[in-house]
Design a protein around this motif. Structure first.
Motif, PDB file in Angstrom:
ATOM      1  N   ALA A 308      47.382  39.998 106.408  1.00  0.00           N
ATOM      2  CA  ALA A 308      47.074  39.580 105.042  1.00  0.00           C
ATOM      3  C   ALA A 308      48.318  39.553 104.164  1.00  0.00           C
ATOM      4  CB  ALA A 308      46.024  40.499 104.434  1.00  0.00           C
ATOM      5  N   LYS A 309      49.133  40.620 104.252  1.00  0.00           N
ATOM      6  CA  LYS A 309      50.293  40.718 103.370  1.00  0.00           C
ATOM      7  C   LYS A 309      51.285  41.726 103.938  1.00  0.00           C
ATOM      8  CE  LYS A 309      51.382  40.921  98.411  1.00  0.00           C
ATOM      9  NZ  LYS A 309      50.806  41.068  97.047  1.00  0.00           N
ATOM     10  N   ILE A 310      52.582  41.444 103.765  1.00  0.00           N
ATOM     11  CA  ILE A 310      53.647  42.336 104.232  1.00  0.00           C
ATOM     12  C   ILE A 310      54.359  42.934 103.022  1.00  0.00           C
ATOM     13  CG2 ILE A 310      55.787  42.518 105.556  1.00  0.00           C
ATOM     14  CD1 ILE A 310      54.840  40.105 107.203  1.00  0.00           C
ATOM     15  N   PHE A 311      54.484  44.247 103.017  1.00  0.00           N
ATOM     16  CA  PHE A 311      55.226  44.983 101.992  1.00  0.00           C
ATOM     17  C   PHE A 311      56.456  45.615 102.636  1.00  0.00           C
ATOM     18  CE2 PHE A 311      50.938  44.800 100.391  1.00  0.00           C
ATOM     19  CZ  PHE A 311      51.048  44.740  99.013  1.00  0.00           C
ATOM     20  N   GLU A 312      57.477  45.870 101.842  1.00  0.00           N
ATOM     21  CA  GLU A 312      58.619  46.627 102.333  1.00  0.00           C
ATOM     22  C   GLU A 312      58.241  48.096 102.454  1.00  0.00           C
ATOM     23  OE1 GLU A 312      61.484  45.370 103.481  1.00  0.00           O
ATOM     24  OE2 GLU A 312      60.526  43.413 103.111  1.00  0.00           O
ATOM     25  N   PHE A 313      58.959  48.822 103.312  1.00  0.00           N
ATOM     26  CA  PHE A 313      58.666  50.228 103.593  1.00  0.00           C
ATOM     27  C   PHE A 313      58.581  51.058 102.315  1.00  0.00           C
ATOM     28  CE2 PHE A 313      60.328  54.535 104.682  1.00  0.00           C
ATOM     29  CZ  PHE A 313      59.310  54.940 105.541  1.00  0.00           C
ATOM     30  N   GLU A 314      59.496  50.791 101.368  1.00  0.00           N
ATOM     31  CA  GLU A 314      59.525  51.564 100.129  1.00  0.00           C
ATOM     32  C   GLU A 314      58.342  51.240  99.223  1.00  0.00           C
ATOM     33  OE1 GLU A 314      62.017  49.820 101.345  1.00  0.00           O
ATOM     34  OE2 GLU A 314      63.474  51.368 101.950  1.00  0.00           O
ATOM     35  N   GLU A 315      57.569  50.208  99.555  1.00  0.00           N
ATOM     36  CA  GLU A 315      56.456  49.774  98.711  1.00  0.00           C
ATOM     37  C   GLU A 315      55.100  50.294  99.188  1.00  0.00           C
ATOM     38  OE1 GLU A 315      57.979  45.481  97.033  1.00  0.00           O
ATOM     39  OE2 GLU A 315      57.215  45.526  99.100  1.00  0.00           O
ATOM     40  N   LEU A 316      55.088  51.405  99.907  1.00  0.00           N
ATOM     41  CA  LEU A 316      53.813  51.939 100.391  1.00  0.00           C
ATOM     42  C   LEU A 316      52.803  52.151  99.264  1.00  0.00           C
ATOM     43  CD1 LEU A 316      52.038  53.065 102.705  1.00  0.00           C
ATOM     44  CD2 LEU A 316      52.988  55.320 102.176  1.00  0.00           C
ATOM     45  N   PRO A 317      53.164  52.675  98.109  1.00  0.00           N
ATOM     46  CA  PRO A 317      52.148  52.839  97.053  1.00  0.00           C
ATOM     47  C   PRO A 317      51.477  51.520  96.671  1.00  0.00           C
ATOM     48  CG  PRO A 317      54.089  54.140  96.543  1.00  0.00           C
ATOM     49  CD  PRO A 317      54.452  53.280  97.715  1.00  0.00           C
ATOM     50  N   GLN A 318      52.256  50.450  96.568  1.00  0.00           N
ATOM     51  CA  GLN A 318      51.677  49.144  96.246  1.00  0.00           C
ATOM     52  C   GLN A 318      50.798  48.636  97.384  1.00  0.00           C
ATOM     53  OE1 GLN A 318      54.830  50.219  95.746  1.00  0.00           O
ATOM     54  NE2 GLN A 318      55.980  48.813  94.417  1.00  0.00           N
ATOM     55  N   ALA A 319      51.221  48.893  98.621  1.00  0.00           N
ATOM     56  CA  ALA A 319      50.434  48.475  99.781  1.00  0.00           C
ATOM     57  C   ALA A 319      49.100  49.199  99.832  1.00  0.00           C
ATOM     58  CB  ALA A 319      51.228  48.721 101.066  1.00  0.00           C
ATOM     59  N   LEU A 320      49.098  50.502  99.524  1.00  0.00           N
ATOM     60  CA  LEU A 320      47.854  51.276  99.505  1.00  0.00           C
ATOM     61  C   LEU A 320      46.912  50.760  98.413  1.00  0.00           C
ATOM     62  CD1 LEU A 320      49.380  54.826  99.985  1.00  0.00           C
ATOM     63  CD2 LEU A 320      47.751  53.754 101.555  1.00  0.00           C
ATOM     64  N   ALA A 321      47.479  50.421  97.251  1.00  0.00           N
ATOM     65  CA  ALA A 321      46.653  49.890  96.167  1.00  0.00           C
ATOM     66  C   ALA A 321      46.036  48.550  96.560  1.00  0.00           C
ATOM     67  CB  ALA A 321      47.502  49.727  94.899  1.00  0.00           C
TER      68      ALA A 321
END
Length: 338
Positions: A308-321
């Motif tokens: 669905a979507k790829i986030f950078e490693f440092e963006e885990l909080p945004q990925a969880l949201a």
């Protein structure tokens, strides 16, 4: 190295990016430098204490793929640079269940990221039995994300004894397991219907090959019955949909259940179960051979594994949201540095 770790269980904000020591592989183990990992709802539930990790801080994450960068003493069959997908199911390896490839029944069965250190980190050590060769043509973001949900979905379909030409209803399509069940069932020759609260997700599923879709909060049992009923219902919602799922199954139908996102308890009308000869099948995770078969299905391209979507490693909080929002159709992935 860096790792996203739970420091308490007050919700997704409990994940903190910490510095941790590099793990060292022991005999029969390899160390993997992770390229991509993926989120599962398990990562949200753990952050809420459902269940709580036994020890804090705890590194989350079940899925990942990367390259071997170190070998334990005497470890054979692998070389630095080998491309690996991590099988997230762990067991003792020597009980009768493990020797018969029934690891899900092992008393010591563990899920990576829940019971042991997970993949939200730069490097991880695993036994060689959990190191699966990545098919060359498989994209890294797929390799790092399909595993848990595809093995879980495949086990559900296999336990429900899916045969080519049968009808499958996937309840709550869009999430990881349901999307994997949709694509695996199509690849295995089934006629697939879906439910969702989202018209967009139903439209997406039909673009993937589903015959039709119904509103999850409506009378989808009656709608499915008009289509002849389902031989197999794939369920992970629970109380909110189970009554309709039972109505959707044809006589002798099989309902495979891997979750209960809407709650843990419900009332069951038992005569409806036995008069209609229904089977309710509990299923969770998968065996090593099921993980290997899921890898073959996805690696060959016969079964899709949508990201669905790829986030950078440092963006885990945004990925969880994003995962918590329920907007996704497929997996939510982290791209690791290096």
């Amino acid at each position: 190295m860096k790792a996203w770790q739970l420091t308490d269980t007050q919700g997704p904000d409990s994940y903190q990016l910490n510095q941790v020591d590099d793990p060292e592989p022991g005999p029969g183990e390899v160390r993997i430098a992770i390229k991509y990992s993926a989120l599962n709802h398990l990562d949200l539930w753990l952050s809420q204490g459902l269940p709580a990790p036994k020890h804090l801080p705890h590194t989350g994450g079940a899925d990942a793929a990367g390259v071997v960068d170190a070998l334990g003493e005497g470890t054979a069959g692998f070389e630095p640079g080998d491309e690996i997908i991590i099988d997230p199911s762990f067991s003792c390896g020597h009980c009768v269940h493990c020797l018969n490839d029934d690891i899900v029944y092992c008393e010591s069965f563990q899920i990576q990221g829940e019971h042991r250190t997970g993949t939200f980190t730069e490097k991880i050590v695993i036994p060689t039995i959990n190191a699966i060769r990545k098919p060359k043509a498989m994209p890294w973001e797929v390799a790092g994300s399909f595993g848990l949900v595809s093995a879980t979905a495949l086990r559900m379909l296999e336990r429900a004894r899916l045969r080519r030409g049968e009808t499958v209803l996937v309840v709550g399509v869009g999430g990881g397991v349901s999307a994997a069940a949709l694509h695996l069932a199509l690849a295995m020759g089934a006629q697939v219907f879906v439910t969702s609260r989202s018209p967009e997700k139903i439209a997406w599923a039909m673009e993937q090959g589903a015959v039709d879709g119904f509103d999850s909060v409506g009378e989808f049992g009656a709608e499915m019955a008009k289509q002849g009923g389902a031989d197999i219902v794939i369920e992970n919602v629970g109380p909110a949909t189970m009554r309709q799922s039972m109505k959707a199954a044809k006589r002798g139908g099989r309902i495979a259940i891997c979750g209960a996102t809407s709650g843990a308890k419900m009332e069951l009308t038992i005569p409806h179960l036995f008069f209609r000869q229904l089977e309710m099948i509990g299923s969770s995770m998968g065996t090593h051979s099921q993980f290997a078969r899921a890898t073959e299905w996805v690696g060959s391209g016969e079964a899709k594994a949508p990201v669905a979507k790829i986030f950078e490693f440092e963006e885990l909080p945004q990925a969880l949201a994003y995962l918590d929002s329920g907007e996704q159709t497929g997996k939510v992935v982290l791209h690791h540095p290096g």
